[in-house]
Design a protein around this motif. Sequence first.
Motif, PDB file in Angstrom:
ATOM      1  N   GLU A 196     -54.609  28.368  -1.405  1.00 18.92           N
ATOM      2  CA  GLU A 196     -54.770  29.061  -2.679  1.00 18.92           C
ATOM      3  C   GLU A 196     -55.414  28.111  -3.679  1.00 18.92           C
ATOM      4  O   GLU A 196     -54.809  27.130  -4.095  1.00 18.92           O
ATOM      5  N   LEU A 197     -56.648  28.418  -4.062  1.00 18.89           N
ATOM      6  CA  LEU A 197     -57.405  27.535  -4.938  1.00 18.89           C
ATOM      7  C   LEU A 197     -56.954  27.641  -6.390  1.00 18.89           C
ATOM      8  O   LEU A 197     -56.820  26.630  -7.086  1.00 18.89           O
ATOM      9  N   ALA A 198     -56.721  28.859  -6.867  1.00 20.76           N
ATOM     10  CA  ALA A 198     -56.378  29.048  -8.281  1.00 20.76           C
ATOM     11  C   ALA A 198     -55.655  30.363  -8.474  1.00 20.76           C
ATOM     12  O   ALA A 198     -55.791  31.295  -7.666  1.00 20.76           O
ATOM     13  N   LYS A 199     -54.879  30.433  -9.548  1.00 17.09           N
ATOM     14  CA  LYS A 199     -54.230  31.666  -9.992  1.00 17.09           C
ATOM     15  C   LYS A 199     -54.571  31.877 -11.460  1.00 17.09           C
ATOM     16  O   LYS A 199     -54.800  30.920 -12.199  1.00 17.09           O
ATOM     17  N   TYR A 200     -54.594  33.130 -11.874  1.00 18.61           N
ATOM     18  CA  TYR A 200     -54.924  33.428 -13.264  1.00 18.61           C
ATOM     19  C   TYR A 200     -54.287  34.755 -13.675  1.00 18.61           C
ATOM     20  O   TYR A 200     -53.774  35.522 -12.848  1.00 18.61           O
ATOM     21  N   ARG A 201     -54.343  34.996 -14.971  1.00 18.24           N
ATOM     22  CA  ARG A 201     -53.831  36.246 -15.538  1.00 18.24           C
ATOM     23  C   ARG A 201     -54.839  36.733 -16.565  1.00 18.24           C
ATOM     24  O   ARG A 201     -55.522  35.944 -17.219  1.00 18.24           O
ATOM     25  N   THR A 202     -54.951  38.043 -16.705  1.00 24.60           N
ATOM     26  CA  THR A 202     -55.846  38.586 -17.715  1.00 24.60           C
ATOM     27  C   THR A 202     -55.348  39.964 -18.145  1.00 24.60           C
ATOM     28  O   THR A 202     -54.781  40.705 -17.340  1.00 24.60           O
ATOM     29  N   ALA A 203     -55.526  40.281 -19.409  1.00 27.28           N
ATOM     30  CA  ALA A 203     -55.176  41.608 -19.910  1.00 27.28           C
ATOM     31  C   ALA A 203     -56.190  42.613 -19.387  1.00 27.28           C
ATOM     32  O   ALA A 203     -57.375  42.304 -19.224  1.00 27.28           O
ATOM     33  N   TYR A 204     -55.724  43.826 -19.111  1.00 30.96           N
ATOM     34  CA  TYR A 204     -56.617  44.877 -18.616  1.00 30.96           C
ATOM     35  C   TYR A 204     -56.365  46.117 -19.453  1.00 30.96           C
ATOM     36  O   TYR A 204     -55.396  46.838 -19.252  1.00 30.96           O
ATOM     37  N   ASN A 205     -57.227  46.354 -20.424  1.00 28.99           N
ATOM     38  CA  ASN A 205     -57.011  47.436 -21.378  1.00 28.99           C
ATOM     39  C   ASN A 205     -57.593  48.766 -20.924  1.00 28.99           C
ATOM     40  O   ASN A 205     -57.220  49.823 -21.445  1.00 28.99           O
ATOM     41  N   ASN A 206     -58.518  48.732 -19.983  1.00 26.23           N
ATOM     42  CA  ASN A 206     -59.121  49.980 -19.526  1.00 26.23           C
ATOM     43  C   ASN A 206     -58.171  50.711 -18.581  1.00 26.23           C
ATOM     44  O   ASN A 206     -57.319  50.112 -17.937  1.00 26.23           O
ATOM     45  N   ASN A 207     -58.347  52.012 -18.491  1.00 28.99           N
ATOM     46  CA  ASN A 207     -57.545  52.791 -17.563  1.00 28.99           C
ATOM     47  C   ASN A 207     -57.966  52.490 -16.132  1.00 28.99           C
ATOM     48  O   ASN A 207     -59.136  52.230 -15.853  1.00 28.99           O
ATOM     49  N   VAL A 208     -57.022  52.564 -15.223  1.00 33.22           N
ATOM     50  CA  VAL A 208     -57.351  52.399 -13.814  1.00 33.22           C
ATOM     51  C   VAL A 208     -58.193  53.588 -13.362  1.00 33.22           C
ATOM     52  O   VAL A 208     -58.142  54.657 -13.967  1.00 33.22           O
ATOM     53  N   PRO A 209     -58.993  53.436 -12.295  1.00 36.13           N
ATOM     54  CA  PRO A 209     -59.990  54.459 -11.956  1.00 36.13           C
ATOM     55  C   PRO A 209     -59.456  55.715 -11.276  1.00 36.13           C
ATOM     56  O   PRO A 209     -60.239  56.540 -10.839  1.00 36.13           O
ATOM     57  N   PHE A 210     -58.157  55.871 -11.161  1.00 35.55           N
ATOM     58  CA  PHE A 210     -57.613  57.105 -10.592  1.00 35.55           C
ATOM     59  C   PHE A 210     -56.326  57.453 -11.325  1.00 35.55           C
ATOM     60  O   PHE A 210     -55.816  56.674 -12.130  1.00 35.55           O
ATOM     61  N   TYR A 211     -55.813  58.628 -11.086  1.00 37.71           N
ATOM     62  CA  TYR A 211     -54.618  59.064 -11.795  1.00 37.71           C
ATOM     63  C   TYR A 211     -53.578  59.608 -10.817  1.00 37.71           C
ATOM     64  O   TYR A 211     -53.902  60.077  -9.717  1.00 37.71           O
ATOM     65  N   VAL A 212     -52.331  59.524 -11.240  1.00 42.05           N
ATOM     66  CA  VAL A 212     -51.197  60.119 -10.527  1.00 42.05           C
ATOM     67  C   VAL A 212     -50.382  60.886 -11.559  1.00 42.05           C
ATOM     68  O   VAL A 212     -49.988  60.315 -12.582  1.00 42.05           O
TER      69      VAL A 212
END
Length: 432
Positions: A269-285
């Motif tokens: 494992e070279l690296a780990k990271y975190r990021t905010a994701y404000n957009n909706n995911v591309p499918f719905y349930v």
Amino acid sequence: SDGCIEVCVTMIHTLFIFNTLGEIIMEKHWRGTIPRAVGEDFWTNTVLKAASFPEVMPIVSTARYYHVHIQRGNMFFLAVLHGEAPPLMTIELLERIANLFEDYFHGLNEDVIKDNFVICYQLLEELVDNGFPVTTEPTILKDLIPPPSLLNKLKQVAQAPSASKDIGYSMENSPVPWRRAGVKYTNNEIFFDIIEEVDCIIDGNGQVVSSEITGRIECNSRLSGFPDVLLSFVNPQVMEDMAFHQCVRFARYEQDRTLSFVPPDGVFELAKYRTAYNNNVPFYVTPKLTFNKGTGRVNIIVGLKAGGRDVPDKGVQDVKISVTLPKEADSVRLEASQGTYNFDATTKELKWDVGRVSQNKFPSLNGSIQGSAGTEFNENASLSALVDFKLPMIALSTLRIDAVTLVNEKYKPYKGVRPVTKAGRYQVRVGG
């Protein structure tokens, strides 16, 4: 430094590994023997009192001990400590142990542990000494303790010495502790996997309450000699809270956001990271459950969002939906337009294995719930669905690798990059 060692010495005293029934299938003591009753107390007073396994607190303080645990492969890895210690360091050590077991045995579950007790104990002896980590690099450990294989098992039966152990690992032969000298390959190649997991909460109206991406960059290095690799990104600004393998030169990354490193041999494992994701995911349930006294109705629909630019041509794969029904539920009568479903009357868990969801297809699960005789459902019960999925060849953070450059060696290796996005804890609240 001496200060770091002084802190680390107060770390892990005992490791207990539990199955989902609360049985201790393995234990290892480093700083005196801690009774099994301590582990059983953790299970009784912490795990069983939680609403579900994912809700168990990772760090618990008791009158005499600290309990730190992770959950992997339907098992609990519990570290018992006498005193305070850096909690993230303890969790990282448990993650290293679980990852190493999974790498060695190509899977991680109760049967795998039981079938490889000897190797597991050998690995723990090398990983931890007197309660703090010593050798955690997989490539070094594989030289010291060969992974199980048919050939190795036959050698053990015949009591013949293993040729793999003769290779050894010598600090004198290499300037870095994570790569041995003299590595040679006929075909030189290096591959990078960008693996992202989406943690998300969506309310009953389909609005995103919270969403975050945790990612990691895994590398499979099969390079001869002593290569020096430069990895640059198109948009490194999307990565936050970075954590690196010890081979990465942090000063270079601080300078121009380029990863410069001498890779270990093999997968790491070279690296780990975190990021905010404000957009909706591309499918719905859209899970909807309604109750009326002793009966209920189920209606769950899955589909791709219109103009889903982040959806690959093959759609969303391996979609699975799980809903824990109210305790009054006794049986279900459902019909799935795609995939298969299963209801466990003991745990009250309804699982729907949808499979692949592609454009212009809207899989649904419809039917009724029957309550136990003489009981009524709580119409205001708060329920949620846990969703699992995979988006191949897509990194939802939009992270992209720009170039992979090899210096210090004359050959030109084959290079490959493969992104994938998976569900982390993806929760959709049930509407009425």
